[in-house]
Design a protein around this motif. Structure first.
Motif, PDB file in Angstrom:
ATOM      1  N   GLY A   1       0.935  -1.006   0.024  1.00  0.00           N
ATOM      2  CA  GLY A   1      -0.090   0.044   0.100  1.00  0.00           C
ATOM      3  C   GLY A   1       0.939   0.931  -0.002  1.00  0.00           C
ATOM      4  O   GLY A   1      -0.187   2.690  -0.198  1.00  0.00           O
ATOM      5  N   ALA A   2       1.993   0.461   0.020  1.00  0.00           N
ATOM      6  CA  ALA A   2       2.851   2.079   0.193  1.00  0.00           C
ATOM      7  C   ALA A   2       2.902   2.702  -0.983  1.00  0.00           C
ATOM      8  O   ALA A   2       2.707   2.696  -2.127  1.00  0.00           O
ATOM      9  CB  ALA A   2       4.664   2.177   0.339  1.00  0.00           C
ATOM     10  N   LYS A   3       3.230   4.135  -1.580  1.00  0.00           N
ATOM     11  CA  LYS A   3       3.035   5.003  -2.383  1.00  0.00           C
ATOM     12  C   LYS A   3       4.815   5.522  -2.963  1.00  0.00           C
ATOM     13  O   LYS A   3       5.364   5.692  -1.854  1.00  0.00           O
ATOM     14  CB  LYS A   3       2.349   6.584  -2.356  1.00  0.00           C
ATOM     15  CG  LYS A   3       0.659   6.488  -2.826  1.00  0.00           C
ATOM     16  CD  LYS A   3       0.335   7.143  -2.166  1.00  0.00           C
ATOM     17  CE  LYS A   3      -1.334   7.387  -2.348  1.00  0.00           C
ATOM     18  NZ  LYS A   3      -2.027   8.276  -2.138  1.00  0.00           N
ATOM     19  N   PRO A   4       5.173   5.081  -3.816  1.00  0.00           N
ATOM     20  CA  PRO A   4       6.551   5.494  -4.753  1.00  0.00           C
ATOM     21  C   PRO A   4       6.728   6.876  -4.130  1.00  0.00           C
ATOM     22  O   PRO A   4       8.250   6.673  -3.397  1.00  0.00           O
ATOM     23  CB  PRO A   4       6.640   5.428  -5.942  1.00  0.00           C
ATOM     24  CG  PRO A   4       5.416   4.854  -6.243  1.00  0.00           C
ATOM     25  CD  PRO A   4       4.426   4.729  -5.369  1.00  0.00           C
ATOM     26  N   SER A   5       5.309   7.794  -4.091  1.00  0.00           N
ATOM     27  CA  SER A   5       6.425   9.461  -3.631  1.00  0.00           C
ATOM     28  C   SER A   5       6.730   9.642  -2.216  1.00  0.00           C
ATOM     29  O   SER A   5       7.289  10.614  -1.929  1.00  0.00           O
ATOM     30  CB  SER A   5       4.833   9.745  -4.016  1.00  0.00           C
ATOM     31  OG  SER A   5       3.671   9.839  -3.364  1.00  0.00           O
ATOM     32  N   ASP A   6       6.507   8.736  -1.712  1.00  0.00           N
ATOM     33  CA  ASP A   6       6.744   8.020  -0.225  1.00  0.00           C
ATOM     34  C   ASP A   6       7.676   8.015   0.691  1.00  0.00           C
ATOM     35  O   ASP A   6       8.540   7.792   1.750  1.00  0.00           O
ATOM     36  CB  ASP A   6       5.270   8.199   1.214  1.00  0.00           C
ATOM     37  CG  ASP A   6       3.871   9.138   0.275  1.00  0.00           C
ATOM     38  OD1 ASP A   6       4.320  10.202   0.071  1.00  0.00           O
ATOM     39  OD2 ASP A   6       3.272   8.285  -0.005  1.00  0.00           O
ATOM     40  N   LEU A   7       8.487   6.527  -0.373  1.00  0.00           N
ATOM     41  CA  LEU A   7       9.832   6.459  -0.403  1.00  0.00           C
ATOM     42  C   LEU A   7      11.150   7.085  -0.606  1.00  0.00           C
ATOM     43  O   LEU A   7      11.286   6.983  -1.545  1.00  0.00           O
ATOM     44  CB  LEU A   7       9.478   4.595  -0.493  1.00  0.00           C
ATOM     45  CG  LEU A   7       8.436   3.975  -0.726  1.00  0.00           C
ATOM     46  CD1 LEU A   7       8.290   2.670  -1.188  1.00  0.00           C
ATOM     47  CD2 LEU A   7       8.288   3.595   0.549  1.00  0.00           C
ATOM     48  N   PRO A   8      11.371   7.687   0.724  1.00  0.00           N
ATOM     49  CA  PRO A   8      12.486   8.556  -0.491  1.00  0.00           C
ATOM     50  C   PRO A   8      13.882   7.208  -1.128  1.00  0.00           C
ATOM     51  O   PRO A   8      13.930   6.046  -0.587  1.00  0.00           O
ATOM     52  CB  PRO A   8      13.368   8.573   0.761  1.00  0.00           C
ATOM     53  CG  PRO A   8      12.570   8.443   2.118  1.00  0.00           C
ATOM     54  CD  PRO A   8      11.666   7.488   1.717  1.00  0.00           C
ATOM     55  N   VAL A   9      14.452   7.847  -2.447  1.00  0.00           N
ATOM     56  CA  VAL A   9      15.296   7.055  -2.647  1.00  0.00           C
ATOM     57  C   VAL A   9      16.688   6.667  -1.542  1.00  0.00           C
ATOM     58  O   VAL A   9      17.354   7.483  -1.541  1.00  0.00           O
ATOM     59  CB  VAL A   9      15.857   7.517  -3.795  1.00  0.00           C
ATOM     60  CG1 VAL A   9      17.316   7.508  -4.341  1.00  0.00           C
ATOM     61  CG2 VAL A   9      14.725   8.320  -4.833  1.00  0.00           C
ATOM     62  N   GLU A  10      17.280   5.521  -2.237  1.00  0.00           N
ATOM     63  CA  GLU A  10      18.410   5.428  -0.638  1.00  0.00           C
ATOM     64  C   GLU A  10      19.918   5.779  -2.062  1.00  0.00           C
ATOM     65  O   GLU A  10      19.173   4.965  -2.961  1.00  0.00           O
ATOM     66  CB  GLU A  10      18.547   3.638  -0.302  1.00  0.00           C
ATOM     67  CG  GLU A  10      16.938   3.223   0.405  1.00  0.00           C
ATOM     68  CD  GLU A  10      17.294   2.391   1.080  1.00  0.00           C
ATOM     69  OE1 GLU A  10      18.030   1.775   0.945  1.00  0.00           O
ATOM     70  OE2 GLU A  10      16.205   2.115   1.657  1.00  0.00           O
TER      71      GLU A  10
END
Length: 326
Positions: free
Chosen positions: A283-292
């Motif tokens: 359910g997470a959105k890519p926009s909310d997942l920081p780039v590592e």
């Protein structure tokens, strides 16, 4: 008797319904890979994705369907992108900047997780590392400010008198264009040395690129990371040996015969990509997942190659290496 038959039939229907629901819960993942030599098989680094998925309970054929397409040769890329998009996957995994840009241009809705894209901000794929925005996130390979200088530093420890270090680039790689516009010229100015550029967009052009480096009397060469050079790693290694050019390479594929490998652990990045897929499927959105950025680096020195080139590798450098191939 009829009652027993009814109960048995009802139980069979219940089991069947449960199976259908289980099958319905299977998610679809589209994987746009580089492959091994541009063929229909994943390379060793890409295979690590499955370890990452398994670590989060995702098993191909059980609760995950994975469709594969390959980005090489380059003329295959448009059809590969269109083929994956048509399948409407829940998540797309992609390796390398050219393929990531192609996927991003094709969909603004399907979540995309990239691996081995050097500077996603500079390439316009995300708004920032902390807040990607849009439908794209993933794992970057680039730590700004030391990409070129660090490799020159390593080469100069092996070739102390080096005054000219050639750089092999693919002008079709958007990240290479960024580095050539900014970091390469600034590094050359800061170090007061020549960094002649040699270019290749095809396997055949690699031969002329190395010949050009030798003709310009380069003392060593930096091979920028790119799908072309990764797929053609044996050719690149052989050409460096032919022209007796000490080379620093980007990824572990070159360790078998390349002099030095210094770069992010790409297999580890694919493994970590499994965590992104897990979060998005939950359910997470890519926009909310920081780039590592990279957390592990490969630093490998091949002493067989060093001896063949007549080089003495200082002990201080050997002690810093993760692996020394004797």
């Amino acid at each position: 008797m009829k009652r027993r038959q009814f109960i048995a039939a009802a139980a069979a229907l219940l089991v069947s319904a449960r199976r259908l629901r289980a099958q319905g819960r299977r998610h679809r993942l589209g994987f746009l890979a580089v492959g091994d030599g541009g063929g229909q098989a994943l390379n060793q680094a890409e295979l690590a994705l499955f370890d990452g998925l398994r670590n989060h309970g995702w098993i191909e054929g059980r609760n995950l369907i994975i469709d594969y397409r390959f980005s090489l040769p380059p003329d295959r890329l448009p059809a590969s992108v269109a083929g994956l998009i048509a399948l409407s996957p829940d998540v797309l995994i992609v390796a390398a900047p050219q393929a990531t840009k192609a996927l991003r241009s094709a969909t603004a809705t399907i979540p995309i997780v990239f691996v081995a894209v050097a500077d996603p901000v500079g390439l316009g794929l995300v708004q920032s590392l902390a807040r990607p925005g849009g439908n794209v996130t993933g794992l970057a390979t680039y730590v700004p400010g030391n990409f070129v200088a660090k490799r020159i530093e390593i080469l100069r420890e092996v070739v102390p008198d080096a005054s000219q270090i050639a750089i092999l680039v693919n002008p079709d790689n958007p990240m290479h264009r960024l580095l050539l516009a900014d970091e390469v010229p600034s590094t050359a100015r800061n170090l007061g040395m020549a960094l002649p550029i040699v270019q290749a967009t095809t396997a055949e052009e690699l031969d002329s690129a190395f010949a050009s480096a030798a003709a310009q009397r380069a003392d060593a060469i930096i091979v920028f990371g790119d799908t072309l050079t990764v797929v053609e790693a044996p050719r690149v290694i052989a050409l460096a040996a032919k022209y007796r050019l000490p080379a620093v390479h980007f990824s572990r594929q070159f360790a078998s015969g390349g002099l030095i490998v210094y770069g992010p652990d790409i297999a580890d990045m694919f493994r970590r990509a499994g965590g992104y897929v897990d979060k998005i499927l939950k359910g997470a959105k890519p926009s909310d997942l920081p780039v590592e950025q990279p957390s592990k680096f490969d630093f490998v020195i091949n002493m067989k190659t060093a001896k063949a080139l007549g080089l003495t590798v200082p002990t201080s450098l050997l002690l810093r290496a993760d692996e020394v191939i004797e």
